[in-house]
Design a protein around this motif. Sequence first.
Motif, short mmCIF file in Angstrom:
data_model
loop_
_atom_site.label_atom_id
_atom_site.label_comp_id
_atom_site.label_asym_id
_atom_site.label_seq_id
_atom_site.Cartn_x
_atom_site.Cartn_y
_atom_site.Cartn_z
N ARG A 295 42.25 34.53 42.37
CA ARG A 295 40.96 34.52 41.66
C ARG A 295 40.23 35.84 41.83
O ARG A 295 39.63 36.36 40.90
CB ARG A 295 40.11 33.34 42.16
N MET A 296 40.27 36.38 43.05
CA MET A 296 39.61 37.68 43.25
C MET A 296 40.33 38.76 42.46
O MET A 296 39.69 39.66 41.90
CB MET A 296 39.54 38.05 44.73
N ARG A 297 41.64 38.69 42.39
CA ARG A 297 42.41 39.68 41.62
C ARG A 297 42.04 39.62 40.14
O ARG A 297 41.83 40.65 39.49
CB ARG A 297 43.90 39.43 41.82
N VAL A 298 41.94 38.40 39.62
CA VAL A 298 41.55 38.21 38.21
C VAL A 298 40.17 38.80 37.95
O VAL A 298 39.96 39.52 36.97
CB VAL A 298 41.58 36.71 37.84
N GLU A 299 39.22 38.52 38.84
CA GLU A 299 37.86 39.04 38.65
C GLU A 299 37.83 40.55 38.81
O GLU A 299 37.13 41.26 38.07
CB GLU A 299 36.89 38.36 39.62
N MET A 300 38.58 41.08 39.79
CA MET A 300 38.63 42.52 39.99
C MET A 300 39.11 43.23 38.73
O MET A 300 38.49 44.20 38.26
CB MET A 300 39.57 42.86 41.16
N ILE A 301 40.18 42.74 38.14
CA ILE A 301 40.73 43.37 36.94
C ILE A 301 39.75 43.24 35.78
O ILE A 301 39.54 44.17 35.00
CB ILE A 301 42.11 42.77 36.59
N GLY A 302 39.12 42.06 35.68
CA GLY A 302 38.13 41.86 34.62
C GLY A 302 36.99 42.86 34.71
O GLY A 302 36.58 43.45 33.70
N PHE A 303 36.46 43.06 35.92
CA PHE A 303 35.36 44.02 36.09
C PHE A 303 35.83 45.45 35.85
O PHE A 303 35.08 46.28 35.34
CB PHE A 303 34.74 43.89 37.48
N CYS A 304 37.09 45.76 36.22
CA CYS A 304 37.61 47.11 35.98
C CYS A 304 37.77 47.38 34.48
O CYS A 304 37.52 48.49 34.01
CB CYS A 304 38.92 47.31 36.72
#
Length: 412
Positions: A295-304
């Motif tokens: 989930r953190m990876r998904v959000e990290m990529i989304g914000f990037c």
Amino acid sequence: MVVYKLTYFNIMGRAELTRVMFAQAGVEYEDVRLTFEEWGKLKPSSVFGQLPMLEIDGVQYCQTPAINSYLSKKFGFSGKTEEERMRVEMIGFCIHDMAMKIPHMEKDEKKKKEGFERAFKEDVPPLLQKLEAILKQNKNGDGYFVDELSSADMAWMLMADYFEIKCPDLLKAVPKLAALAKKVAEEPKIIAHKKSRPNTEVYLLFPIITMVVYKLTYFNIMGRAELTRVMFAQAGVKYEDVRLTPEEWGKMKPSSVFGQLPMLEVDGVQYCQSPAINSYLSKKFGFSGKTEEERMRVEMIGFCIHDMAMKIPYMEKDEQKRKEGFERAFKEEIPPLLQKIEALLKQNKNGDGYFVGELSSADMGWMLMADYFKLKCPDLLKAVPKLAALAKKVAAEPKISAWIKSRPKTEM
């Protein structure tokens, strides 16, 4: 035993909420504070060349909102229901927006002084009134933003600490919020953290199984609401897709939760801030990965991806500056970011899968970004064939394909 390592500069800044959560949770972590010279050496080997950076068992993650969202859930500071979690994130992002009204980074002293005066006299007070109104929805303002202490309460405490230093009169108009900040600051573990932390510059504080009725309100463009619409389509969940004219929004704005669009109503309750909305729906519909780390990876990529979009000067009115800005974005700024994102994609099935095990909101967000590049600068995608193939694969999903064909033909 998970090993955490938080890396940032020796200031409070964007890492302080993370540190406060570690303190309140009683979880050990390595608090690495770099000089600018040390960061210059470390930056090329970091995941996205950004700080703060959280390492979990040696795996690097960046983007403050993603880090704090992860820890908030991991430590039990995000509410007990998905609706409470969205409320916590909404408030957190609104506090961040409030902080962004303050021109911390302005170098021109006159402009900085004028900007601070405008923020403290005009921009921030109405936002504080709205925030206090939200607080009063729970125990008439004598509790927390949700039933128990959350990351939103801790973020507000940090914002209030800043106001006490810079403009204490702001808090006199919102006594319930002032009392909340004081209550959070009196938590024993938070008191201990404040006493023991380095005395540094404050700087920028942040930068259910029922038939739910959803109503999404935005303008008749793709913009900040399109990822939300794509997720509704892929999930096969019905919602009311309200598309306003600027005149209609002008009439509606005073009665909206924070005077912002897009706005999602869940059973009549208003929520704003597209990152909070998309984070909520991503989890609700199963598009956020299977583990907290995914989930953190998904959000990290989304914000990037969002950061990448912000490199493009869509709103620049000066045609010469706009042209130069687009050229700089497409030739210098975006290509290295695309290479980093493709490297992340290749960590899963050598780039032939998704960003995590299954289709996620990060994949859908990337598809929309790739659609824009196809129109404006198709050569960008030639250098990242795995990312190009991913965008094509996501767009070919039957429900997404049907949505793309049926949605109103509007400006991207």
